[in-house]
Scaffold this motif. Structure first.
Motif, PDB file in Angstrom:
ATOM      1  N   GLU A 187       4.438   9.515   8.318  1.00 16.35           N
ATOM      2  CA  GLU A 187       3.287  10.452   7.992  1.00 16.35           C
ATOM      3  C   GLU A 187       1.764   9.303   8.001  1.00 16.35           C
ATOM      4  OE1 GLU A 187       3.554  11.445   3.824  1.00 16.35           O
ATOM      5  OE2 GLU A 187       5.439  12.841   4.253  1.00 16.35           O
ATOM      6  N   ASP A 188       1.918   8.198   8.256  1.00 13.96           N
ATOM      7  CA  ASP A 188       1.091   7.190   8.352  1.00 13.96           C
ATOM      8  C   ASP A 188       0.415   7.396   9.720  1.00 13.96           C
ATOM      9  OD1 ASP A 188      -0.777   5.141   8.604  1.00 13.96           O
ATOM     10  OD2 ASP A 188       0.860   3.403   7.953  1.00 13.96           O
ATOM     11  N   PRO A 189      -0.866   7.955   9.900  1.00 18.68           N
ATOM     12  CA  PRO A 189      -1.472   8.271  11.240  1.00 18.68           C
ATOM     13  C   PRO A 189      -1.644   6.657  12.070  1.00 18.68           C
ATOM     14  CG  PRO A 189      -2.758   9.209   9.280  1.00 18.68           C
ATOM     15  CD  PRO A 189      -1.650   8.451   8.929  1.00 18.68           C
ATOM     16  N   GLN A 195       0.929  -1.100   0.110  1.00 18.46           N
ATOM     17  CA  GLN A 195      -0.067  -0.093   0.006  1.00 18.46           C
ATOM     18  C   GLN A 195       0.829   1.190   0.040  1.00 18.46           C
ATOM     19  OE1 GLN A 195      -2.447  -1.095   3.362  1.00 18.46           O
ATOM     20  NE2 GLN A 195      -4.157  -1.192   2.382  1.00 18.46           N
ATOM     21  N   VAL A 196       1.989   1.349   0.791  1.00 20.73           N
ATOM     22  CA  VAL A 196       2.892   2.313   1.024  1.00 20.73           C
ATOM     23  C   VAL A 196       3.387   2.513  -0.807  1.00 20.73           C
ATOM     24  CG1 VAL A 196       4.943   3.195   1.571  1.00 20.73           C
ATOM     25  CG2 VAL A 196       3.524   2.147   3.241  1.00 20.73           C
ATOM     26  N   LEU A 197       3.810   1.360  -1.096  1.00 19.68           N
ATOM     27  CA  LEU A 197       4.307   1.469  -2.828  1.00 19.68           C
ATOM     28  C   LEU A 197       3.350   2.131  -3.645  1.00 19.68           C
ATOM     29  CD1 LEU A 197       6.228   0.664  -5.190  1.00 19.68           C
ATOM     30  CD2 LEU A 197       5.082  -1.583  -5.166  1.00 19.68           C
ATOM     31  N   ALA A 198       1.868   1.566  -3.572  1.00 22.30           N
ATOM     32  CA  ALA A 198       1.000   2.090  -4.329  1.00 22.30           C
ATOM     33  C   ALA A 198       0.751   3.784  -4.029  1.00 22.30           C
ATOM     34  CB  ALA A 198      -0.265   1.593  -3.682  1.00 22.30           C
ATOM     35  N   SER A 239      11.984   5.203   0.020  1.00 23.90           N
ATOM     36  CA  SER A 239      12.879   4.659   0.576  1.00 23.90           C
ATOM     37  C   SER A 239      13.178   4.934   2.177  1.00 23.90           C
ATOM     38  CB  SER A 239      14.270   5.050  -0.003  1.00 23.90           C
ATOM     39  OG  SER A 239      15.401   4.926   0.867  1.00 23.90           O
ATOM     40  N   SER A 240      12.715   6.224   2.526  1.00 26.04           N
ATOM     41  CA  SER A 240      12.675   6.586   3.922  1.00 26.04           C
ATOM     42  C   SER A 240      11.519   5.690   4.660  1.00 26.04           C
ATOM     43  CB  SER A 240      12.522   8.116   4.124  1.00 26.04           C
ATOM     44  OG  SER A 240      13.480   8.775   3.535  1.00 26.04           O
ATOM     45  N   GLU A 241      10.226   5.754   4.106  1.00 22.81           N
ATOM     46  CA  GLU A 241       9.161   5.073   4.758  1.00 22.81           C
ATOM     47  C   GLU A 241       9.592   3.618   4.965  1.00 22.81           C
ATOM     48  OE1 GLU A 241       4.983   4.879   5.832  1.00 22.81           O
ATOM     49  OE2 GLU A 241       6.279   6.803   5.189  1.00 22.81           O
ATOM     50  N   LEU A 242      10.166   2.870   3.830  1.00 26.68           N
ATOM     51  CA  LEU A 242      10.699   1.512   4.208  1.00 26.68           C
ATOM     52  C   LEU A 242      11.493   1.420   5.146  1.00 26.68           C
ATOM     53  CD1 LEU A 242      10.580   0.389   0.642  1.00 26.68           C
ATOM     54  CD2 LEU A 242       8.912   0.143   1.971  1.00 26.68           C
ATOM     55  N   ALA A 246      13.295  13.910 -13.885  1.00 27.13           N
ATOM     56  CA  ALA A 246      14.188  13.274 -13.012  1.00 27.13           C
ATOM     57  C   ALA A 246      14.160  13.585 -11.478  1.00 27.13           C
ATOM     58  CB  ALA A 246      15.754  13.386 -13.660  1.00 27.13           C
ATOM     59  N   ARG A 247      14.158  14.985 -11.362  1.00 27.46           N
ATOM     60  CA  ARG A 247      13.921  15.408 -10.057  1.00 27.46           C
ATOM     61  C   ARG A 247      12.814  15.041  -9.078  1.00 27.46           C
ATOM     62  NH1 ARG A 247      16.121  20.474 -11.435  1.00 27.46           N
ATOM     63  NH2 ARG A 247      13.988  21.271 -11.562  1.00 27.46           N
ATOM     64  N   PRO A 248      11.552  15.067  -9.567  1.00 27.08           N
ATOM     65  CA  PRO A 248      10.549  14.661  -8.864  1.00 27.08           C
ATOM     66  C   PRO A 248      10.509  12.967  -8.596  1.00 27.08           C
ATOM     67  CG  PRO A 248       9.822  15.449 -10.959  1.00 27.08           C
ATOM     68  CD  PRO A 248      11.328  15.773 -10.775  1.00 27.08           C
ATOM     69  N   ALA A 249      10.914  12.287  -9.647  1.00 24.00           N
ATOM     70  CA  ALA A 249      11.164  10.833  -9.411  1.00 24.00           C
ATOM     71  C   ALA A 249      12.039  10.460  -8.534  1.00 24.00           C
ATOM     72  CB  ALA A 249      11.470  10.297 -10.938  1.00 24.00           C
ATOM     73  N   PHE A 250      13.266  11.126  -8.567  1.00 27.73           N
ATOM     74  CA  PHE A 250      14.300  10.718  -7.580  1.00 27.73           C
ATOM     75  C   PHE A 250      13.652  11.178  -6.166  1.00 27.73           C
ATOM     76  CE2 PHE A 250      17.776  12.014 -10.534  1.00 27.73           C
ATOM     77  CZ  PHE A 250      17.683  10.730 -11.060  1.00 27.73           C
ATOM     78  N   ALA A 251      12.805  12.441  -5.753  1.00 34.62           N
ATOM     79  CA  ALA A 251      12.464  12.588  -4.505  1.00 34.62           C
ATOM     80  C   ALA A 251      11.286  11.582  -4.083  1.00 34.62           C
ATOM     81  CB  ALA A 251      11.411  14.099  -4.819  1.00 34.62           C
ATOM     82  N   VAL A 252      10.522  11.076  -5.074  1.00 33.85           N
ATOM     83  CA  VAL A 252       9.549  10.098  -4.848  1.00 33.85           C
ATOM     84  C   VAL A 252      10.261   8.771  -4.299  1.00 33.85           C
ATOM     85  CG1 VAL A 252       7.595   8.429  -5.586  1.00 33.85           C
ATOM     86  CG2 VAL A 252       7.665  10.736  -6.343  1.00 33.85           C
TER      87      VAL A 252
END
Length: 291
Positions: A197-199, A18-21, A149-152, A138-144
Protein backbone atom coordinates in the motif's frame (compact mmCIF):
# COMPACT_ATOMS: atom_id res chain seq x y z
CA UNK A 1 25.61 -10.13 -4.71
CA UNK A 2 25.15 -6.38 -4.26
CA UNK A 3 24.38 -5.39 -0.67
CA UNK A 4 21.87 -3.17 1.09
CA UNK A 5 21.93 -2.06 4.66
CA UNK A 6 20.01 -3.97 7.30
CA UNK A 7 18.16 -0.86 8.40
CA UNK A 8 14.45 -1.20 9.08
CA UNK A 9 13.80 1.63 6.59
CA UNK A 10 13.82 0.99 2.86
CA UNK A 11 15.12 3.91 0.79
CA UNK A 12 12.32 6.37 -0.01
CA UNK A 13 9.86 4.48 2.16
CA UNK A 14 8.22 4.70 5.54
CA UNK A 15 10.13 3.34 8.51
CA UNK A 16 8.71 0.43 10.49
CA UNK A 17 7.95 2.86 13.32
CA UNK A 18 5.80 4.90 10.92
CA UNK A 19 4.03 1.74 9.71
CA UNK A 20 3.34 0.85 13.35
CA UNK A 21 1.99 4.35 14.01
CA UNK A 22 -0.52 3.96 11.17
CA UNK A 23 -1.62 0.62 12.60
CA UNK A 24 -2.11 2.06 16.09
CA UNK A 25 -4.21 4.90 14.65
CA UNK A 26 -6.29 2.29 12.78
CA UNK A 27 -6.65 0.30 16.00
CA UNK A 28 -8.10 3.28 17.87
CA UNK A 29 -10.45 4.12 15.02
CA UNK A 30 -11.67 0.58 14.32
CA UNK A 31 -12.09 -0.69 17.89
CA UNK A 32 -13.49 2.58 19.29
CA UNK A 33 -11.41 2.10 22.45
CA UNK A 34 -10.21 5.50 23.67
CA UNK A 35 -6.55 4.53 24.11
CA UNK A 36 -4.35 2.59 21.69
CA UNK A 37 -0.61 2.11 21.74
CA UNK A 38 2.00 -0.31 20.50
CA UNK A 39 5.62 -1.13 20.00
CA UNK A 40 7.94 -3.40 18.08
CA UNK A 41 10.22 -5.98 19.65
CA UNK A 42 13.85 -5.08 20.21
CA UNK A 43 16.13 -7.25 22.30
CA UNK A 44 13.34 -9.30 23.91
CA UNK A 45 11.39 -6.19 24.87
CA UNK A 46 8.53 -4.16 23.42
CA UNK A 47 9.51 -0.53 22.91
CA UNK A 48 6.31 1.51 22.83
CA UNK A 49 6.71 4.23 20.20
CA UNK A 50 3.14 5.01 19.17
CA UNK A 51 0.31 6.20 21.44
CA UNK A 52 -3.13 7.47 20.41
CA UNK A 53 -5.79 8.97 22.69
CA UNK A 54 -3.84 9.08 25.96
CA UNK A 55 -4.78 11.75 28.50
CA UNK A 56 -1.41 11.67 30.28
CA UNK A 57 2.22 11.03 29.36
CA UNK A 58 2.49 7.92 31.54
CA UNK A 59 2.87 5.52 28.61
CA UNK A 60 5.61 7.50 26.85
CA UNK A 61 8.93 5.63 26.65
CA UNK A 62 7.42 2.43 28.05
CA UNK A 63 9.62 -0.64 27.54
CA UNK A 64 7.92 -3.96 28.30
CA UNK A 65 10.18 -6.92 28.91
CA UNK A 66 9.31 -10.37 27.57
CA UNK A 67 7.00 -12.33 29.93
CA UNK A 68 6.37 -9.26 32.08
CA UNK A 69 3.04 -7.49 32.24
CA UNK A 70 0.17 -8.13 29.85
CA UNK A 71 2.08 -7.28 26.67
CA UNK A 72 5.15 -9.25 27.71
CA UNK A 73 2.98 -12.34 28.10
CA UNK A 74 1.31 -11.76 24.74
CA UNK A 75 4.76 -11.43 23.15
CA UNK A 76 6.09 -14.68 24.60
CA UNK A 77 2.90 -16.73 24.37
CA UNK A 78 2.16 -15.37 20.86
CA UNK A 79 -1.53 -15.01 21.64
CA UNK A 80 -3.83 -12.18 22.74
CA UNK A 81 -4.06 -11.37 26.44
CA UNK A 82 -6.88 -9.52 28.21
CA UNK A 83 -7.17 -7.85 31.60
CA UNK A 84 -10.76 -6.75 32.23
CA UNK A 85 -9.71 -5.11 35.50
CA UNK A 86 -6.02 -4.39 35.12
CA UNK A 87 -5.51 -3.21 38.71
CA UNK A 88 -6.70 -6.50 40.24
CA UNK A 89 -5.54 -8.90 37.50
CA UNK A 90 -3.71 -11.86 39.07
CA UNK A 91 -2.58 -13.56 35.86
CA UNK A 92 0.09 -10.96 35.07
CA UNK A 93 3.01 -9.28 36.77
CA UNK A 94 2.39 -5.67 37.69
CA UNK A 95 5.78 -4.26 36.68
CA UNK A 96 4.13 -1.53 34.60
CA UNK A 97 1.35 -0.38 36.93
CA UNK A 98 2.85 3.08 37.14
CA UNK A 99 2.50 3.56 33.38
CA UNK A 100 -0.80 1.76 32.80
CA UNK A 101 -2.63 2.85 35.94
CA UNK A 102 -1.04 6.27 35.65
CA UNK A 103 -2.98 6.64 32.40
CA UNK A 104 -6.08 5.47 34.28
CA UNK A 105 -6.53 2.36 32.15
CA UNK A 106 -8.92 -0.21 33.56
CA UNK A 107 -9.45 -2.71 30.72
CA UNK A 108 -6.44 -3.55 28.56
CA UNK A 109 -6.29 -5.84 25.51
CA UNK A 110 -2.89 -6.85 24.05
CA UNK A 111 -2.50 -8.50 20.64
CA UNK A 112 0.86 -9.81 19.39
CA UNK A 113 2.00 -9.05 15.84
CA UNK A 114 3.32 -12.30 14.39
CA UNK A 115 5.58 -12.53 11.34
CA UNK A 116 5.98 -16.21 10.66
CA UNK A 117 6.85 -17.84 13.96
CA UNK A 118 8.31 -14.66 15.45
CA UNK A 119 6.45 -12.08 17.50
CA UNK A 120 7.58 -8.73 16.08
CA UNK A 121 5.62 -6.54 18.46
CA UNK A 122 2.41 -5.94 20.40
CA UNK A 123 -0.50 -3.55 19.90
CA UNK A 124 -2.78 -2.58 22.77
CA UNK A 125 -6.21 -1.02 23.13
CA UNK A 126 -7.59 0.09 26.46
CA UNK A 127 -10.35 1.96 28.22
CA UNK A 128 -10.46 4.06 31.34
CA UNK A 129 -13.52 2.22 32.61
CA UNK A 130 -14.16 -1.54 32.75
CA UNK A 131 -15.36 -2.62 29.31
CA UNK A 132 -16.17 -6.03 27.82
CA UNK A 133 -13.99 -7.19 24.92
CA UNK A 134 -16.16 -9.28 22.64
CA UNK A 135 -16.02 -9.97 18.92
CA UNK A 136 -16.90 -6.35 18.11
CA UNK A 137 -13.53 -5.28 19.57
CA UNK A 138 -11.49 -8.44 19.05
CA UNK A 139 -12.15 -8.88 15.33
CA UNK A 140 -10.92 -5.44 14.22
CA UNK A 141 -7.96 -5.65 16.61
CA UNK A 142 -6.96 -9.00 15.10
CA UNK A 143 -7.43 -7.54 11.61
CA UNK A 144 -5.12 -4.60 12.38
CA UNK A 145 -2.49 -6.98 13.81
CA UNK A 146 -2.74 -9.20 10.70
CA UNK A 147 -2.39 -6.22 8.36
CA UNK A 148 0.63 -4.94 10.27
CA UNK A 149 2.12 -8.44 10.22
CA UNK A 150 1.72 -8.63 6.43
CA UNK A 151 3.32 -5.21 5.99
CA UNK A 152 6.32 -6.15 8.14
CA UNK A 153 6.69 -9.51 6.39
CA UNK A 154 6.67 -7.82 2.98
CA UNK A 155 9.28 -5.30 4.07
CA UNK A 156 11.54 -8.06 5.42
CA UNK A 157 11.26 -9.93 2.13
CA UNK A 158 11.93 -6.79 0.10
CA UNK A 159 15.06 -6.04 2.17
CA UNK A 160 16.24 -9.61 1.64
CA UNK A 161 15.64 -9.39 -2.10
CA UNK A 162 17.32 -6.00 -2.37
CA UNK A 163 20.38 -7.41 -0.63
CA UNK A 164 20.52 -10.25 -3.16
CA UNK A 165 20.10 -8.07 -6.25
CA UNK A 166 23.23 -8.35 -8.42
CA UNK A 167 25.39 -5.44 -9.49
CA UNK A 168 25.83 -4.92 -13.26
CA UNK A 169 29.25 -6.62 -13.17
CA UNK A 170 27.78 -9.62 -11.38
CA UNK A 171 24.82 -9.78 -13.72
CA UNK A 172 27.02 -9.99 -16.81
CA UNK A 173 28.52 -13.22 -15.50
CA UNK A 174 25.26 -14.85 -14.41
CA UNK A 175 25.19 -18.61 -14.84
CA UNK A 176 21.94 -20.14 -16.20
CA UNK A 177 20.93 -21.33 -12.73
CA UNK A 178 21.56 -17.88 -11.24
CA UNK A 179 19.60 -16.29 -14.08
CA UNK A 180 16.63 -18.52 -13.29
CA UNK A 181 16.85 -17.59 -9.61
CA UNK A 182 16.87 -13.93 -10.60
CA UNK A 183 13.74 -14.50 -12.70
CA UNK A 184 12.07 -16.17 -9.73
CA UNK A 185 13.02 -13.15 -7.63
CA UNK A 186 11.48 -10.86 -10.23
CA UNK A 187 8.20 -12.81 -10.26
CA UNK A 188 8.06 -12.82 -6.46
CA UNK A 189 8.71 -9.09 -6.29
CA UNK A 190 5.85 -8.53 -8.73
CA UNK A 191 3.49 -10.51 -6.48
CA UNK A 192 4.72 -8.60 -3.41
CA UNK A 193 4.31 -5.22 -5.10
CA UNK A 194 0.70 -6.08 -5.94
CA UNK A 195 -0.27 -5.97 -2.24
CA UNK A 196 1.96 -3.11 -1.02
CA UNK A 197 0.00 0.00 0.00
CA UNK A 198 2.93 2.35 0.58
CA UNK A 199 3.32 4.30 -2.75
CA UNK A 200 7.01 5.05 -2.12
CA UNK A 201 7.76 1.40 -1.43
CA UNK A 202 5.78 0.37 -4.52
CA UNK A 203 7.84 2.78 -6.65
CA UNK A 204 11.03 1.41 -5.13
CA UNK A 205 9.96 -2.11 -6.06
CA UNK A 206 9.10 -1.01 -9.61
CA UNK A 207 12.59 0.45 -10.05
CA UNK A 208 14.15 -2.75 -8.73
CA UNK A 209 12.03 -4.83 -11.11
CA UNK A 210 13.19 -2.69 -14.06
CA UNK A 211 16.76 -3.09 -12.91
CA UNK A 212 16.43 -6.88 -12.72
CA UNK A 213 14.80 -7.02 -16.14
CA UNK A 214 17.62 -4.98 -17.68
CA UNK A 215 20.45 -6.79 -15.89
CA UNK A 216 19.29 -10.25 -16.85
CA UNK A 217 18.55 -9.44 -20.51
CA UNK A 218 19.96 -12.24 -22.65
CA UNK A 219 22.72 -11.17 -25.01
CA UNK A 220 22.43 -14.18 -27.34
CA UNK A 221 19.66 -12.56 -29.38
CA UNK A 222 19.34 -8.96 -30.56
CA UNK A 223 16.78 -6.98 -28.55
CA UNK A 224 13.36 -6.44 -30.06
CA UNK A 225 12.26 -2.88 -30.70
CA UNK A 226 8.59 -3.30 -29.80
CA UNK A 227 6.19 -0.46 -29.14
CA UNK A 228 4.22 -2.55 -26.64
CA UNK A 229 2.55 -1.41 -23.43
CA UNK A 230 1.70 -4.26 -21.09
CA UNK A 231 -0.44 -3.53 -18.02
CA UNK A 232 1.06 -4.27 -14.59
CA UNK A 233 -1.18 -7.33 -14.23
CA UNK A 234 -0.22 -8.62 -17.68
CA UNK A 235 3.44 -8.42 -16.64
CA UNK A 236 2.62 -10.11 -13.31
CA UNK A 237 0.95 -13.01 -15.10
CA UNK A 238 3.70 -13.33 -17.72
CA UNK A 239 6.40 -13.27 -15.02
CA UNK A 240 4.73 -16.23 -13.31
CA UNK A 241 4.14 -18.01 -16.63
CA UNK A 242 7.87 -17.60 -17.35
CA UNK A 243 8.55 -19.85 -14.35
CA UNK A 244 6.33 -22.58 -15.80
CA UNK A 245 3.39 -21.93 -13.49
CA UNK A 246 -0.04 -23.14 -14.59
CA UNK A 247 -3.01 -20.78 -14.76
CA UNK A 248 -4.26 -22.22 -11.45
CA UNK A 249 -0.88 -21.66 -9.78
CA UNK A 250 -0.66 -18.11 -11.14
CA UNK A 251 -4.18 -17.40 -9.88
CA UNK A 252 -3.23 -18.58 -6.39
CA UNK A 253 0.00 -16.57 -6.35
CA UNK A 254 -1.64 -13.33 -7.48
CA UNK A 255 -4.99 -13.84 -5.71
CA UNK A 256 -6.89 -13.77 -9.00
CA UNK A 257 -9.54 -15.95 -10.58
CA UNK A 258 -8.21 -18.53 -13.01
CA UNK A 259 -10.40 -17.08 -15.77
CA UNK A 260 -8.91 -13.64 -15.11
CA UNK A 261 -5.39 -15.05 -15.45
CA UNK A 262 -6.33 -16.60 -18.79
CA UNK A 263 -7.72 -13.26 -19.96
CA UNK A 264 -4.54 -11.39 -19.01
CA UNK A 265 -2.40 -14.01 -20.76
CA UNK A 266 -4.44 -13.81 -23.95
CA UNK A 267 -4.24 -10.01 -23.91
CA UNK A 268 -0.46 -10.06 -23.42
CA UNK A 269 -0.04 -12.66 -26.18
CA UNK A 270 -2.07 -10.51 -28.57
CA UNK A 271 -0.04 -7.38 -27.79
CA UNK A 272 3.22 -9.30 -28.27
CA UNK A 273 1.96 -10.99 -31.45
CA UNK A 274 2.66 -14.42 -29.92
CA UNK A 275 0.62 -17.58 -30.47
CA UNK A 276 1.65 -19.28 -27.20
CA UNK A 277 2.49 -18.18 -23.69
CA UNK A 278 6.07 -19.42 -24.17
CA UNK A 279 6.47 -17.30 -27.29
CA UNK A 280 4.99 -14.34 -25.42
CA UNK A 281 7.52 -14.78 -22.61
CA UNK A 282 10.39 -15.02 -25.12
CA UNK A 283 9.33 -11.87 -26.95
CA UNK A 284 8.75 -10.00 -23.68
CA UNK A 285 12.29 -10.91 -22.58
CA UNK A 286 13.83 -9.77 -25.86
CA UNK A 287 11.89 -6.53 -25.55
CA UNK A 288 13.27 -6.00 -22.06
CA UNK A 289 9.86 -6.32 -20.41
CA UNK A 290 10.83 -9.45 -18.46
CA UNK A 291 14.15 -10.72 -17.13
Amino acid sequence: MGGQSGSDQLPGSESEAQVLARAVSDLARRTRFPVAFGGLEQGDAIHVTSIVGARTRSLEGLVVQASRGLGGRALVEKRPRLALDYRSARSITHDYDRAVLGEGISTLFAVPVLVGSRARGVIYCGSWAAAPVGDVVARPAFAVADELSSELRIREEVRRRLALAPTPAEASALAPAAREELRETYAELRSIAAVVEDPALRDRLARLEQRLAALSHAEKEPPLDLDVRLSPREIDVLACAALGSTNAEIAKTLSLREGTVKSYLQSAMAKLDASTRHAAVARARRAGLLP
